[in-house]
Design a protein around this motif. Structure first.
Motif, short mmCIF file in Angstrom:
data_model
loop_
_atom_site.label_atom_id
_atom_site.label_comp_id
_atom_site.label_asym_id
_atom_site.label_seq_id
_atom_site.Cartn_x
_atom_site.Cartn_y
_atom_site.Cartn_z
N GLU A 322 0.95 -1.13 0.19
CA GLU A 322 0.06 -0.07 0.19
C GLU A 322 0.87 1.27 -0.01
OE1 GLU A 322 -2.88 2.74 2.96
OE2 GLU A 322 -2.53 0.53 3.40
N ILE A 323 1.79 1.31 0.83
CA ILE A 323 2.75 2.36 0.82
C ILE A 323 3.27 2.76 -0.37
CG2 ILE A 323 5.02 3.38 1.77
CD1 ILE A 323 4.19 1.63 4.22
N ALA A 324 3.86 1.82 -1.14
CA ALA A 324 4.60 1.70 -2.48
C ALA A 324 3.56 2.20 -3.42
CB ALA A 324 5.19 0.47 -2.96
N PHE A 325 2.25 1.73 -3.55
CA PHE A 325 1.20 1.96 -4.42
C PHE A 325 1.02 3.38 -4.14
CE2 PHE A 325 -3.14 2.78 -5.62
CZ PHE A 325 -3.27 2.20 -6.69
N ARG A 326 1.06 3.96 -2.80
CA ARG A 326 0.46 5.35 -2.87
C ARG A 326 1.73 6.31 -3.29
NH1 ARG A 326 -2.29 6.62 2.94
NH2 ARG A 326 -2.34 8.74 1.69
N LEU A 327 2.90 6.06 -3.07
CA LEU A 327 4.20 6.63 -3.42
C LEU A 327 3.88 6.96 -4.88
CD1 LEU A 327 6.91 5.31 -1.14
CD2 LEU A 327 6.02 7.58 -1.12
N ASP A 328 3.61 5.95 -5.44
CA ASP A 328 3.59 6.07 -7.07
C ASP A 328 2.57 6.93 -7.66
OD1 ASP A 328 4.16 5.51 -9.72
OD2 ASP A 328 2.74 3.85 -9.74
N ARG A 329 1.11 6.35 -6.95
CA ARG A 329 -0.10 7.08 -7.54
C ARG A 329 -0.29 8.64 -7.23
NH1 ARG A 329 -3.09 3.42 -10.39
NH2 ARG A 329 -1.45 1.81 -11.29
N GLU A 330 0.13 8.81 -5.85
CA GLU A 330 -0.16 10.24 -5.37
C GLU A 330 1.06 11.04 -5.12
OE1 GLU A 330 -1.88 9.45 -1.29
OE2 GLU A 330 -3.13 7.95 -1.91
N TYR A 331 2.27 10.37 -5.43
CA TYR A 331 3.41 11.43 -5.09
C TYR A 331 4.42 11.24 -6.33
CZ TYR A 331 1.94 11.73 -0.32
OH TYR A 331 0.89 11.78 1.04
N GLY A 332 4.07 10.51 -7.29
CA GLY A 332 4.90 10.16 -8.56
C GLY A 332 6.31 9.72 -8.25
N ALA A 334 8.76 6.25 -7.47
CA ALA A 334 8.68 4.93 -7.78
C ALA A 334 9.53 4.34 -6.92
CB ALA A 334 9.27 4.55 -9.25
N VAL A 335 9.21 3.50 -6.16
CA VAL A 335 9.88 2.39 -5.25
C VAL A 335 9.33 0.97 -5.43
CG1 VAL A 335 10.19 4.28 -3.49
CG2 VAL A 335 8.28 2.67 -3.10
N ARG A 336 10.01 0.02 -4.80
CA ARG A 336 9.41 -1.48 -4.75
C ARG A 336 9.10 -2.02 -3.47
NH1 ARG A 336 12.66 -6.40 -7.48
NH2 ARG A 336 11.50 -8.17 -6.43
N ALA A 337 8.05 -2.54 -3.64
CA ALA A 337 7.45 -3.33 -2.06
C ALA A 337 7.48 -4.87 -2.49
CB ALA A 337 6.34 -2.71 -1.92
N LEU A 352 9.40 -11.68 6.74
CA LEU A 352 8.96 -12.62 5.76
C LEU A 352 7.59 -12.83 5.56
CD1 LEU A 352 10.16 -14.87 4.03
CD2 LEU A 352 9.64 -16.72 5.67
N GLN A 353 6.92 -12.25 6.48
CA GLN A 353 5.47 -12.20 6.31
C GLN A 353 4.92 -10.88 5.88
OE1 GLN A 353 3.50 -15.02 6.87
NE2 GLN A 353 5.59 -15.82 7.40
N THR A 354 5.55 -9.91 6.13
CA THR A 354 5.16 -8.54 5.59
C THR A 354 5.86 -8.03 4.14
OG1 THR A 354 7.11 -7.63 6.75
CG2 THR A 354 4.91 -7.83 8.08
N GLY A 355 7.05 -8.62 4.02
CA GLY A 355 7.81 -7.88 2.95
C GLY A 355 8.45 -6.37 3.39
N ALA A 356 8.81 -5.83 2.51
CA ALA A 356 9.32 -4.43 2.84
C ALA A 356 9.16 -3.37 1.65
CB ALA A 356 10.68 -4.45 3.15
N VAL A 357 9.22 -2.30 2.13
CA VAL A 357 9.35 -1.19 0.97
C VAL A 357 10.80 -0.80 0.79
CG1 VAL A 357 8.66 1.28 0.48
CG2 VAL A 357 6.97 -0.12 1.77
N ARG A 358 11.30 -0.97 -0.35
CA ARG A 358 12.59 -0.47 -0.84
C ARG A 358 12.70 0.89 -1.33
NH1 ARG A 358 15.99 -4.83 -4.31
NH2 ARG A 358 14.72 -3.52 -5.95
N ILE A 359 13.44 1.66 -0.85
CA ILE A 359 13.91 2.99 -1.63
C ILE A 359 15.30 2.74 -2.09
CG2 ILE A 359 14.24 5.30 -1.44
CD1 ILE A 359 12.45 5.30 0.91
N SER A 360 15.60 2.99 -3.23
CA SER A 360 16.95 2.61 -3.61
C SER A 360 17.40 3.78 -4.63
CB SER A 360 17.20 1.35 -4.55
OG SER A 360 16.30 1.27 -5.49
#
Length: 385
Positions: A322-332, A334-337, A352-360
Motif C-alpha cells: 500500500e505504501i509503495a502504491f500510494r508513493l507512485d499514484r499520489e506522489y509520483g 517509484a519504489v518497490r515493495a 518474511l510475512q510483511t515484505g518491505a518497502v525498498r527505496i534505492s
C-alpha cells in the motif's frame, strides 16, 4: 511520460546516460551484423563492439585477460552458468542468508536433482555475516562458496576480500554476486580472491537491460550453459574450448553491449568511490528523515555505517504494498515493495510475512528527490505536523 521521481535503482538504473543511448543507436546503424560470423565490414565492426566492451570491463574489475569476461543477458544467467557449470553430484556449497533467488533457486534445484549439499550462513539484524559460522562451515571443505557483495534488501556490504581469503585457504571456489555492487564498490578479482564474478549491466554499470556478464578465473573450466553456434570451429560437434566462444553460443546483444560499454565508461569517469559516496550520503539523509516515524522500522546497517544506496523499511500499521502504491499514484515516486526475491534475508530480519518497502537511490538521484520521498513517507504514515 509525466515527470516522476525514480527510486528503484536497485532493480534497474534510470535514466541512462545520453552516451548509452547514442552508442546503442550507432551500433544498430553501423554494427548490426553478427560478430564473429563473417569477415565483411559490418561484422568486423560488431566484433569490435564486443572487444571494446570486454576491454573496459576487464579494466573495471582488474581482470588480466579480457577473454575471461563472458557476456550474458543478466546476472541471473551469469549465476546459473557459474553454479550449474561447476557443481557435480554430491558437491558441498556454502552460501549466505542474504542471497538472491538467482542463487538460491539454482542451488535448491541442484540439491533436488543432483544431491548437492547446501549450507546457508546466517546474518545478524543489520545484515552482517556471522564469520565464525562461515569458518566452521568451511571445515567441511565445500567445493563452492557463494556470497552477494551487497544485500539487495538490506544494503549491507559483505567482507568479500576476507571471505575470498578464507575460501582460498580451504580450497573452495569463490563466486561473488555483484548485482548491487558493480559500479559503486571497488572490485579487484585478484586482490579479493574472486574466482567467479557475476554482474549486471543494467544497474550500477548504467547500461541497458539484457546485458550482464561473468568473470571466470583462467584456472576454472565450467560446463557451458548453452550449446550452439559460435562462429568458430564450426566443423566440430562439441562446443569450442576457447574463451569466450565456449560460453557465448548464439547471436549476442551487440547493441546492448555497446550501451554497456558507454555506461561503464561513465562509471569510470565518475569513479565507483565517488558514486558510492554520493549514494551513501543520500541513503543516510533518507534514514535520518524517516527513522523517527512511529511504527516504522528501517532494515539493514545502523545510520552512519557502510551500506549501498538501499533503504528498506516496514511499518507495523501500513502494508508495504500500500505504501509503495500510494508513493507512485499520489506522489509520483517509484519504489518497490514485496519480497525482493530474497526470502532468506527477510527470514533473517523477521519480515518474511510483511515484505518491505525498498527505496534505492542511484547516481542521478538528487537531494531534492531524497527529501521528497521523506516527506511523502511521513504523509502516508501520518507523521506530518
Amino acid at each position: 511520460m509525466e515527470p516522476f521521481i525514480y527510486l528503484d535503482h536497485a532493480a534497474t538504473s534510470w535514466p541512462k546516460p545520453p552516451e548509452v543511448l547514442q552508442a546503442m543507436q550507432k551500433a544498430m546503424e553501423e554494427a548490426a551484423a553478427n560478430p564473429g560470423r563473417g569477415s565483411h565490414q559490418m561484422a568486423v565492426k560488431a566484433s569490435r563492439v564486443l572487444f571494446e566492451g570486454r576491454k573496459i570491463l576487464s579494466q573495471l574489475f582488474q581482470v588480466r585477460n579480457q577473454n575471461d569476461i563472458i557476456f550474458t543477458y543478466n546476472t541471473t544467467e551469469a549465476l546459473n552458468l557459474a553454479i550449474k557449470g561447476l557443481l557435480k553430484s554430491g558437491d558441498r556449497v556454502v552460501a549466505t542468508m542474504v542471497e538472491h533467488n538467482s542463487v538460491r533457486r539454482p542451488l535448491e534445484y541442484l540439491k533436488r536433482v543432483m544431491g548437492i549439499h547446501v549450507e546457508y550462513i546466517p546474518v545478524n539484524g543489520q545484515g552482517q555475516l556471522d564469520m565464525a559460522k562461515l569458518k566452521a562451515a568451511l571445515e567441511s571443505r565445500p567445493k563452492l562458496v557463494i556470497s552477494t557483495h551487497s544485500s539487495n534488501l538490506l544494503g549491507s556490504i559483505l567482507p568479500v576480500a576476507e571471505i575470498g581469503e578464507l575460501a582460498r585457504r580451504f580450497g573452495a571456489v569463490y563466486l561473488v554476486d555483484a548485482a548491487q555492487s558493480a559500479g559503486c564498490l571497488d572490485i579487484d578479482v585478484s586482490a579479493m580472491n574472486i574466482d567467479l564474478l557475476a554482474f549486471p549491466g543494467h544497474k550500477g554499470l548504467l547500461g541497458p537491460q539484457g546485458t550482464g556478464g561473468l568473470y571466470i578465473s583462467p584456472s576454472i573450466d565450467l560446463e557451458p550453459l548453452l550449446h550452439g553456434g559460435t562462429g568458430s570451429q564450426s566443423e566440430e560437434k562439441e562446443q569450442p574450448a576457447v574463451r569466450p566462444d565456449r560460453y557465448e553460443a548464439g547471436t549476442p546483444n551487440t547493441a546492448g553491449i555497446a550501451g554497456l560499454r558507454a555506461g561503464v565508461a561513465e562509471v569510470m569517469r565518475q569513479t565507483p568511490q565517488q558514486i558510492y559516496r554520493h549514494e551513501w550520503e543520500l541513503a543516510q539523509r533518507i534514514i535520518e528523515g524517516i527513522r523517527g516515524i512511529r511504527h516504522l522500522r528501517i532494515l539493514g546497517p545502523e545510520a552512519g555505517q557502510p551500506r549501498t544506496g538501499i533503504v528498506s523499511f516496514v511499518s507495523s500499521e501500513k502494508d508495504s504494498s500500500e505504501i509503495a502504491f500510494r508513493l507512485d499514484r499520489e506522489y509520483g515516486i517509484a519504489v518497490r515493495a514485496g519480497m525482493h526475491c530474497t526470502p532468506l534475508a527477510h527470514e533473517a530480519v523477521e519480515t518474511l510475512q510483511t515484505g518491505a518497502v525498498r527505496i534505492s537511490v542511484g547516481v542521478t538521484t538528487t537531494r531534492r528527490e531524497a527529501h521528497a520521498v521523506i516527506d511523502a513517507v511521513k504523509d502516508i504514515c501520518g507523521q506530518r505536523p
